[in-house]
Design a protein around this motif. Structure first.
Motif, mmCIF file in Angstrom:
data_model
loop_
_atom_site.group_PDB
_atom_site.id
_atom_site.type_symbol
_atom_site.label_atom_id
_atom_site.label_comp_id
_atom_site.label_asym_id
_atom_site.label_seq_id
_atom_site.Cartn_x
_atom_site.Cartn_y
_atom_site.Cartn_z
ATOM 1 N N MET A 16 0.836 -1.207 0.000
ATOM 2 C CA MET A 16 0.000 0.000 0.000
ATOM 3 C C MET A 16 0.870 1.256 0.000
ATOM 4 O O MET A 16 0.578 2.218 -0.722
ATOM 5 N N ALA A 17 1.949 1.249 0.784
ATOM 6 C CA ALA A 17 2.845 2.407 0.845
ATOM 7 C C ALA A 17 3.584 2.610 -0.478
ATOM 8 O O ALA A 17 3.815 3.746 -0.894
ATOM 9 N N MET A 18 3.939 1.521 -1.144
ATOM 10 C CA MET A 18 4.635 1.637 -2.431
ATOM 11 C C MET A 18 3.712 2.170 -3.524
ATOM 12 O O MET A 18 4.157 2.874 -4.430
ATOM 13 N N GLU A 19 2.428 1.861 -3.438
ATOM 14 C CA GLU A 19 1.504 2.209 -4.517
ATOM 15 C C GLU A 19 0.721 3.497 -4.284
ATOM 16 O O GLU A 19 0.186 4.070 -5.227
ATOM 17 N N LEU A 30 3.796 0.449 10.304
ATOM 18 C CA LEU A 30 2.843 -0.550 9.816
ATOM 19 C C LEU A 30 2.707 -1.632 10.877
ATOM 20 O O LEU A 30 3.148 -2.757 10.716
ATOM 21 N N SER A 31 2.098 -1.270 11.953
ATOM 22 C CA SER A 31 1.993 -2.148 13.106
ATOM 23 C C SER A 31 0.551 -2.216 13.561
ATOM 24 O O SER A 31 -0.277 -1.402 13.169
ATOM 25 N N THR A 32 0.279 -3.198 14.388
ATOM 26 C CA THR A 32 -1.024 -3.241 15.032
ATOM 27 C C THR A 32 -1.086 -2.145 16.089
ATOM 28 O O THR A 32 -0.063 -1.757 16.649
ATOM 29 N N ILE A 81 -3.358 8.209 5.930
ATOM 30 C CA ILE A 81 -2.878 8.420 4.558
ATOM 31 C C ILE A 81 -3.131 7.202 3.669
ATOM 32 O O ILE A 81 -3.608 7.328 2.543
ATOM 33 N N LEU A 82 -2.807 6.028 4.180
ATOM 34 C CA LEU A 82 -2.896 4.811 3.366
ATOM 35 C C LEU A 82 -4.224 4.078 3.511
ATOM 36 O O LEU A 82 -4.567 3.247 2.673
ATOM 37 N N GLY A 83 -4.910 4.344 4.613
ATOM 38 C CA GLY A 83 -6.084 3.540 4.922
ATOM 39 C C GLY A 83 -5.681 2.174 5.463
ATOM 40 O O GLY A 83 -6.459 1.230 5.445
ATOM 41 N N PHE A 84 -4.457 2.074 5.981
ATOM 42 C CA PHE A 84 -3.926 0.798 6.469
ATOM 43 C C PHE A 84 -4.189 0.596 7.955
ATOM 44 O O PHE A 84 -3.926 1.477 8.768
ATOM 45 N N GLU A 85 -4.671 -0.576 8.275
ATOM 46 C CA GLU A 85 -4.756 -1.041 9.650
ATOM 47 C C GLU A 85 -4.383 -2.510 9.652
ATOM 48 O O GLU A 85 -4.880 -3.283 8.827
#
Length: 110
Positions: A16-19, A30-32, A81-85
């Protein structure tokens, strides 16, 4: 206090961070977001291996003098920013890792 994060979640976050165009020249944790003490981890592993009826006896050494006692990553930026969880729970991770380790021990590879 630690944050145990599943490798598959990390891989997804890296992609996700690369794209993501908003990730250029940024860094992310990128952690819990879930905190777990080392004792809680030991208790969870014990229950998964021995069951709830076998008591756990804990013996511990003094902590290392310069060890960080609490490691709590700021995961809000990756979410914003990424929408990552990270979505894989510690229980799910252990359900995968414990049988893998048992098999490796049985086969003598570890």
């Amino acid at each position: 206090m630690r944050h145990y994060t599943y490798g598959g979640d990390l891989a997804r976050g890296v992609v996700m961070a690369m794209e993501h165009p908003g990730a250029v020249n940024e860094d992310f944790n990128l952690s819990t977001a879930q905190s777990t003490t080392v004792l809680e981890l030991a208790q969870l592993i014990w229950r998964k291996i021995k069951g709830p009826d076998v008591p756990l006896r804990v013996v511990s050494d003094e902590p290392f003098e310069y060890d960080v006692q609490r490691r709590i990553p700021a995961t809000d930026k990756a979410k914003r920013i990424l929408g990552f969880e990270a979505s894989t729970s510690l229980e799910e991770m252990l359900d995968e890792v414990i049988p893998w380790i048992a098999h490796a021990v049985e086969n003598g590879t570890i």
